[in-house]
Design a protein around this motif. Structure first.
Motif, mmCIF file in Angstrom:
data_model
loop_
_atom_site.group_PDB
_atom_site.id
_atom_site.type_symbol
_atom_site.label_atom_id
_atom_site.label_comp_id
_atom_site.label_asym_id
_atom_site.label_seq_id
_atom_site.Cartn_x
_atom_site.Cartn_y
_atom_site.Cartn_z
ATOM 1 N N UNK A 285 -56.751 -9.725 -19.107
ATOM 2 C CA UNK A 285 -56.754 -10.621 -19.865
ATOM 3 C C UNK A 285 -55.743 -10.916 -20.275
ATOM 4 N N UNK A 286 -55.746 -12.580 -20.119
ATOM 5 C CA UNK A 286 -54.815 -13.543 -20.096
ATOM 6 C C UNK A 286 -54.114 -13.694 -22.098
ATOM 7 N N UNK A 287 -52.650 -13.740 -22.191
ATOM 8 C CA UNK A 287 -52.432 -14.065 -23.151
ATOM 9 C C UNK A 287 -52.931 -16.060 -23.427
ATOM 10 N N UNK A 288 -53.474 -15.572 -24.937
ATOM 11 C CA UNK A 288 -53.680 -17.563 -24.987
ATOM 12 C C UNK A 288 -51.825 -17.979 -25.793
ATOM 13 N N UNK A 289 -51.725 -19.548 -25.127
ATOM 14 C CA UNK A 289 -50.528 -19.365 -25.224
ATOM 15 C C UNK A 289 -50.552 -19.420 -26.575
ATOM 16 N N UNK A 290 -51.084 -19.550 -27.929
ATOM 17 C CA UNK A 290 -50.926 -19.873 -29.463
ATOM 18 C C UNK A 290 -51.111 -18.682 -29.663
ATOM 19 N N UNK A 291 -50.611 -17.736 -28.867
ATOM 20 C CA UNK A 291 -50.744 -15.960 -29.420
ATOM 21 C C UNK A 291 -48.722 -15.586 -29.507
ATOM 22 N N UNK A 292 -47.937 -15.941 -30.324
ATOM 23 C CA UNK A 292 -46.870 -15.344 -30.329
ATOM 24 C C UNK A 292 -46.207 -13.894 -29.597
ATOM 25 N N UNK A 293 -45.428 -14.094 -29.178
ATOM 26 C CA UNK A 293 -44.762 -12.725 -28.412
ATOM 27 C C UNK A 293 -44.089 -10.834 -29.885
ATOM 28 N N UNK B 11 -58.403 -10.351 -29.998
ATOM 29 C CA UNK B 11 -59.297 -12.005 -30.110
ATOM 30 C C UNK B 11 -57.732 -12.669 -29.785
ATOM 31 N N UNK B 12 -56.583 -12.222 -28.522
ATOM 32 C CA UNK B 12 -55.549 -12.536 -28.291
ATOM 33 C C UNK B 12 -55.093 -13.091 -27.239
ATOM 34 N N UNK B 13 -56.629 -12.727 -26.801
ATOM 35 C CA UNK B 13 -56.957 -12.632 -24.831
ATOM 36 C C UNK B 13 -57.613 -13.582 -24.964
ATOM 37 N N UNK B 14 -57.317 -14.496 -23.279
ATOM 38 C CA UNK B 14 -59.044 -14.509 -22.710
ATOM 39 C C UNK B 14 -59.315 -13.861 -21.595
ATOM 40 N N UNK B 15 -60.387 -12.825 -21.897
ATOM 41 C CA UNK B 15 -60.960 -12.065 -20.753
ATOM 42 C C UNK B 15 -61.934 -13.055 -19.341
#
Lengths: 1026, 388
Positions: A7-15, A80-84
């Motif tokens: 699961x990659x965290x999308x870059x537009x999602x803040x920590x 919704x914050x990740x790319x699978x």
């Protein structure tokens, strides 16, 4: 088997939003990697029920991912914050990438997600990318390999190098790294294991065990198991056994596993080592090979740990198991079994059996000597020890080619066993003096002496001579003993033999004993000084040893033991004059006892060297008399000085020297209580001083000063005061004269005159104060303070405190001017205290005031002491105490002062409080002591601080001055210009660039240099599992 | 028999009820742990607070100078009502804790809690008018009165990072800056370095642990190998953690905390302190907020705006490095910054981006930049830097 999903965290999602979500779910962040410049940050999140999620943010590869280790589906907000992506998708994306940008992006994603052990598909892509025609792509691939495991690295680089032409910039490092990776995979890269860092070694054992790097496991475990101060490491032993088993050394593995499995079994565990044992043991009977001698080394653990009460039974079972399998190694089996019994008598029959089995071998004899124990002086012990000594001597001869060598199998066994004996018992060569020791203990000194001489004949060593010396000492053959020790000392530096359990210092000490009892006092003292210098343990021994009775009274003896006396160099002449000068010098230093000793020796030598009426003898007598008078024996001083005066009167009655002899005699008589005699000789001295130096000389003033003491002591107060005034008047003139001559402030004569004047004024102050005459007392005090201002800290502390105390008493009596004079004295003579010390004094005064308030409120000292102890334990004060204004602050302040002054510690403090509670000291005395200790510590800390930064000490916030960072960080013109200059913005003329080791912008200037990676790519990414 | 009434006659009616409900015997804590002061004790406390300039925690230690006048004005007429009884200190017993309940005639609708009696009114916690509201307001700050273990630092769920300036600009080295924070009234005196991811100090050092704290200080302040130097300390009432770090001398204050609802405090502070970092969350505990209030600085968003602002280009390097430092572990945020710089037309500005990426070790960015870069000098530099 489920497919690996990343699961990659999308870059537009803040920590922040992720952490907020984590908090909403009730998850808990349990680990946050240190912010390291060279490691990717990661966070471990506890999701409950033993499930964790990891959040990794790789700066190197520019990817964030979540490792979702929950069997449950992701919450919607996270989904919704990740790319699978599946592993196959990642491989396909990477493989199909066309543009360099795509290649880099997909490679980074795949590597960060699947490292350290890359699946085949992705590994092939990485190998291809490492040969990519685009520099940026292959260089990124180069950076990414640091995340790989050894195996993946070896495979990837192997494929890259075998897969076709390799770009020039990639081949050298790839080949080098591949070679290392091959070694690492093979497990024979062990350079990093040459460390004493046990944590590192334990980590290596654990890690390499899972990777089955047996060579590394073996080395790391062995370092843990065979370290100098061994403590049994079950885990390391088990790992070592596994390494042995895995590399086909079955017998070694078995013996290593024996103890581990027995210990585990005794704990009710069936660990991995037990499994090894269970798997190996059934196969042993069918094995064609038999255990070899070297295979038995792990048995040493068993023997070593048998002494551990927790392990004894397990060790015995392990030994029994060993016995069953080593029928072919009877000698070795006997050796181990015997050693394991240590000094127990059960071991001896085994050792004898070994002796029968291996005639001519050293090992059984050494074992027997060892097993007898140190108290055994019986015939058998002696015979065994002699047999060992004889066998060892025989081996020495054989080594020199003077005797038949032992059979090879015997020599081989002895060589092997020596290591075992050295480790578990004692080396044979450390046991060859046992027979001498036994003979001595039996009182057979002649036999012992013959044995020692045989030993010297066999090998002429310091050790052998020392044995002879010991025996001769026991026989009270002192001269022979001195000679033997001297021979031994001559060989110490050349002697390769190490003296087990002791040092050769004993040679000097024993020779000192022998010399002392033989009347060689100077030599004895010199040897004693050397022994004490080598080891302070001889100090107490010397005090107790009656050998030194003959020199115990010599002050140098005590001086040597207290290390306050330094022997003059052996080569320096001990003539009477040197000694006389030394006596005089020591007297001036206040080291009277040494001065008396030197004075006596000087006199003894002078009397031998000079005619009876020689002035030199008078000088020696004067020095001796002076030392004795001021060293506490005025009677003896007077005796010597009377002799000196008699000589002076006969040879030069009017001389200056005669005057000094008179004066010293006057002092001595005064101290013995003979006032009349003192008066007489002081008078004679004064006359001669006036004759030679003048009526108004400093020397005359000294006489008047000393004579005033006689007057006052005899109750002739007016005369005493008059004499003091006379002395004062003379000294003031003398000082004025010196000043008129322009003498420097530190001129010795001027300083001496000032010190004398200060003393005189101090005595006047005391005399007037006792008489209640305030005005002249204060006037005298002012005179003293005036001199004190010149002398500063050079003033004798006793005199200073006497003056201060007198002034304090006068102040308390209300004498006008006393307080001011006291303050002036303090200003003049007290060392200036640093502000920290003054602050500490203020804090202590608050503490004292707070505790005083408790007293005022009716609490007793015992109660207050108990509260102080409570405060040290962190107990809050009871409400009744807290209500007293200042009390709580005093208690917490007390703890704080104790806690923050490094020189004061809890033990001292509690002992002090307990002593006070027991009535040993009052509360005030105790607080005073602790206060002074703490303040002294503050003072010392200030002194030591120097330029060092003192970490951990808060600096108090100042009220008015804002700290520098309250300025707007962007409002600093210097910084802006500095940063702009660095970045090449500010100054158009200065475009020299970045001038920065991190980043060199000068481009071509650096071409051709080997290490140009200013971006520091060490170790990136390899700490993600930190 | 009527209920006891409070001695302060200018009170609002709720005070009598609160007093009746929560007062214990004289000098003893009552319900919710407050010890109500007599009129005389209150006067003494007022006197003590007025003379606080001589104490260890004068106004200047709490507030920047621009707010002093307002703080002094706000103190006029306030009435100390109650304390927490026995005094407590921070863990190293260097700073006394004496929380105080105040009535403020200028803000009469409720009572106010000062975490220490000399804390200035803008940092007072609104305590409501009832025993329950009073207890709830103080609850987050009750440690060490409670026996609970201290919260794990890593588990503190919220964080704020503020760039406070560079060591050069502040004229202070890192150690000095750390000591300043240690000396503040609202920090605990036991700090630790990056060698420890958790607080290595005992929760309640007593006896030998307390005495020995000085000896262990250097060891506990050690830094992990290769770490950005950072020293962490708990806030005074121990519920938050404050870390001061210095990345290439660009200093950042990070506050990690468990949220507490004190919505009225931050607006008042913002009004009094124009330099207060913008965009602070309103849920910070007061002891942590009191530390932040002493600093000026910027959070990442504000710094990124400076980076983007063409008017600020003369300070671009400074802003960019400050931004990088304050972004810390947030890789995505750093990549936003790098993308901003890497997309500039001016090759020198792009070069600055490469410098920042180098410091942050964002290697992928640099390799991707090499593909895009057109300026020969930058290309050459990147090649030199990235070549194996």
């Amino acid at each position: 088997m489920s497919e690996q999903v990343v699961y990659f965290l999308r870059e537009d999602v803040s920590l922040r939003s992720i952490f907020e979500g984590v908090a909403r779910e009730g998850f808990q962040v349990v680990r946050r990697a240190p912010r390291r410049g060279d490691a990717a940050p990661f966070f471990s999140v506890d999701m409950g029920e033993g499930r964790y999620m990891l959040l990794v943010d790789s700066a190197l590869l520019g990817v964030r991912l979540i490792d979702w280790k929950s069997g449950k589906p992701m919450p919607a907000w996270l989904e919704s914050s990740v790319v699978r992506r599946t592993a196959d998708e990642l491989a396909a994306r990477a493989r199909d990438a066309k543009t360099p940008e795509e290649k880099i992006a997909t490679l980074c994603e795949a590597v960060v997600a699947l490292a350290p052990n890359l699946p085949d598909g992705i590994r092939a892509v990485l190998a291809a990318r490492l040969r990519d025609s685009e520099e940026a792509v292959r260089w990124m691939a180069h950076k990414s390999v640091v995340t790989l495991s050894d195996a993946s690295l070896e495979q990837t680089l192997g494929e890259m190098l075998a897969g076709g032409p390799v770009p020039e910039d990639m081949e050298p490092w790839a080949r080098e790294l591949h070679e290392l990776a091959v070694r690492a995979v093979r497990g024979d890269y062990i350079d990093d294991l040459a460390t004493d860092n046990e944590d590192y070694l334990r980590d290596a054992v654990r890690r390499d065990l899972t990777e089955k790097k047996w060579r590394r496991v073996e080395v790391a475990a062995a370092r843990l198991l065979w370290k100098e101060m061994p403590l049994y490491e079950l885990e390391a032993a088990a790992a070592w056994a596994k390494a042995m088993a895995a590399t086909g050394r079955v017998w070694k593995a078995y013996f290593a596993a024996l103890l581990v499995s027995e210990i585990e079994r005794s704990r009710g565990q069936e660990g991995l080592a037990a499994v090894v044992r269970a798997e190996i043991e059934p196969t042993l009977a069918a094995r064609e090979d038999l255990p070899a001698r070297e295979d038995l080394h792990p048995v040493l653990w068993i023997i070593r740990d048998r002494l551990n009460d927790d392990y004894t039974a397990a060790c015995d079972r392990a030994l029994d198991a060993m016995d069953a399998h080593v029928k072919n190694l009877e000698a070795e089996r006997l050796l181990f079994r015997a050693i394991s019994l240590r000094n127990g008598p059960e071991g001896r029959p085994l050792a004898k059996k070994l002796r029968e089995l291996l005639p001519g071998a050293i090992t059984p004899l050494a074992l027997l000597a060892y097993l007898h124990g140190s108290d055994d002086t019986g015939d058998e012990a002696l015979a065994d020890a002699e047999a060992l000594a004889a066998a060892m001597a025989q081996r020495e001869l054989a080594a020199e080619g003077k005797a038949e060598p032992p059979p090879p199998e015997i020599a081989s066994f002895d060589t092997w066993a020596e290591g075992i004996l050295a480790y578990q018992a004692r080396r044979p060569k450390d046991l060859i003096r046992e027979h001498i020791r036994i003979l001595q203990k039996r009182g057979d000194y002649e036999g012992a002496l013959r044995a020692a001489e045989r030993a010297i004949a066999a090998k002429d060593t310091a050790l052998a001579w020392m044995d002879k010396g010991f025996i001769l000492t026991s026989m009270k053959r002192h001269a022979d003993a001195i000679a033997a020790y001297t021979e031994a000392i001559a060989r110490v530096d050349k002697d390769g033999q190490v003296l087990l359990g002791g040092s050769y210092d004993v040679l000097w000490f024993n020779r000192a004993c022998e010399r002392a009892i033989s009347g060689e006092h100077e030599g004895a003292l010199r040897d004693l000084a050397i022994a004490v210098e080598k080891d302070e343990k001889w100090i107490e021994k010397a005090r107790e040893d009656d050998y030194f009775d003959s020199i115990r009274e010599d002050p140098r003896f005590e001086g040597i033991l207290t290390k306050t006396y330094e022997l003059p160099p052996e080569s320096s002449p001990f003539d009477w004059k040197t000694l006389a000068d030394r006596a005089k010098g020591l007297s001036f230093l206040g080291r009277y006892e040494e001065a008396i000793a030197a004075g006596r020796e000087a006199l003894r030598k002078a009397e031998k060297a000079l005619p009876p009426e020689d002035p030199g003898i008078a000088t020696c007598l004067e020095n001796l008399g002076f030392a004795a008078t001021w060293g506490g024996d005025p009677q003896q001083g007077a005796t010597a000085l009377r002799r000196a005066v008699a000589i002076r009167e006969r040879i030069d009655a009017d001389s200056r020297e005669a005057g000094e002899a008179y004066h010293h005699l006057g002092s001595a008589l005064g101290m013995t209580g003979d006032g009349a005699g003192a008066e007489l000789y002081y008078g004679k001295a004064l006359a001669l001083r006036e004759k030679h130096d003048g009526v108004e000389s400093a020397m005359a003033a000294k006489s008047w000063g000393d004579m005033s003491g006689l007057s006052l002591g005899a109750g002739r107060r007016d005369e005493g005061i008059e004499r003091l005034r006379r002395a004062r008047s003379i000294l003031e003139k003398v000082i004025a004269g010196f000043q008129a001559e322009g003498r420097a402030a530190d001129d010795d004569s001027l300083v001496e005159a000032r010190a004398d004047l200060l003393t005189v004024c101090g005595n006047l102050l005391l005399t007037h104060a006792r008489g209640g005459e305030y005005e002249p007392a204060i006037e005298a005090a002012r005179g003293a303070v005036a001199e004190a201002a010149h002398l500063g800290t050079r003033i004798n502390p006793n005199l200073r405190s006497s003056i201060a105390q007198t002034l304090q008493a006068l102040a308390e009596q209300g004498a006008p001017g006393a307080l001011e004079t006291l303050a002036a004295l303090a200003d003049a003579v007290l060392p200036k205290e640093p502000p920290e010390v003054i602050e500490s004094r203020v804090r202590w005064s608050r503490i004292r005031a707070g505790l005083e308030a408790l007293r005022d409120a009716g609490f007793g000292d015992d109660f207050i002491l108990a509260r102080l102890k409570d405060a040290l334990r962190g107990e809050p004060p009871p409400p009744a105490v807290a209500r007293v204004a200042g009390a709580t602050e005093a208690l917490s302040g007390f703890v704080q002062e104790i806690a923050t002054t490094q020189g004061t510690n809890i033990v001292v403090t509690i002992m002090a409080l307990q002593t006070a509670e027991a009535g040993g000291r009052t509360l005030d005395e105790t607080l005073h002591d602790l206060q002074e200790l703490a303040i002294a510590s503050v003072g010392a800390s200030v002194e030591n601080k120097g330029s060092q930064k003192e970490q951990g000490k808060p600096s108090p916030a100042k009220s008015d001055e804002p700290p520098p960072w309250e300025r707007d960080p962007f409002g600093n013109p210097y910084l802006d210009s500095e940063m702009n200059r660095r970045l090449g913005y500010g100054d158009e003329d200065d475009d020299s660039g970045y001038d920065d080791s991190e980043y060199d912008n000068s481009g071509e200037d650096d071409e051709g240099e080997s290490d140009e990676d200013g971006y520091d790519d060490e170790d990136e990414g390899d700490d993600e599992d930190d | 028999m009527g209920l006891p009434s409070h001695w302060w006659k200018d009170q609002k009616p709720f005070l009598d009820a609160l007093f009746a409900e929560t007062a214990g015997d004289s000098g003893q804590p009552g319900k919710s742990g407050w010890v109500w002061l007599s009129e005389q004790q209150s006067r003494e406390a007022s006197e003590r607070i007025r003379s606080a300039e001589e104490s260890e925690a004068p106004l200047g230690a709490w507030m920047p100078p621009e707010a002093h006048e307002a703080c002094v004005e706000m103190l006029e007429g306030v009435v100390p009502l109650a304390t927490r009884g026995d005094l407590r200190a921070d863990r190293w017993m260097r700073k006394i804790h004496n929380p105080m309940l105040f009535a403020d005639p200028a803000r009469p609708d409720q009572l106010w809690i000062a975490l220490h009696e000399s804390a200035p009114p803008p940092l007072w916690i609104p305590a409501g008018t009832t025993a329950d509201s009073l207890a709830a307001a103080f609850a987050p700050y009750a440690w060490p009165e409670t026996q609970d273990p201290l919260p794990s630092v890593v588990g503190l769920s919220r964080s704020v990072r503020i760039f406070i300036g560079t060591e050069t600009g502040m004229g202070a080295d890192f150690d000095t800056i750390v000591r300043f924070f240690q000396g503040m009234p609202m920090t605990d005196s036991l700090p630790w370095g990056t060698r420890f991811s958790e607080d290595p100090w005992p929760d309640r050092p007593t006896g030998i642990a307390l005495i020995g704290a000085g000896y262990r200080m250097a060891e506990n302040m050690a830094q992990a190998e290769g770490a950005v130097p950072s020293i962490t300390m708990r806030s005074r009432r121990l519920g938050a953690a404050l870390s001061v770090s210095s990345m290439e001398q660009f200093c950042v204050l990070e506050v990690r905390y468990t949220p507490v609802a004190h919505e009225s405090i931050l607006p008042l502070l913002t009004q009094l302190l124009p330099g207060l970092p913008k965009g602070l969350p309103s849920d910070m505990p007061v002891d942590a907020l009191a530390v932040v209030a002493r600093c000026r600085g910027y959070q990442a968003d504000a710094l990124l705006e400076f980076v983007r602002d063409p008017e600020e280009v003369s300070s671009l390097g400074y802003h960019a490095m400050g931004c990088l430092a304050v972004m810390g572990d947030d890789g995505a945020a750093v990549r936003t910054l790098l993308a901003e710089l890497g997309g500039r037309d001016d090759p020198r500005q792009r070069s600055l981006g490469y410098h920042v990426a180098s410091v942050a070790r964002h290697k992928r960015f640099l390799h991707e930049a090499l593909l895009r870069e057109t300026d020969e000098s930058n290309v050459q530099t990147l090649k030199n830097a990235l070549r194996p």
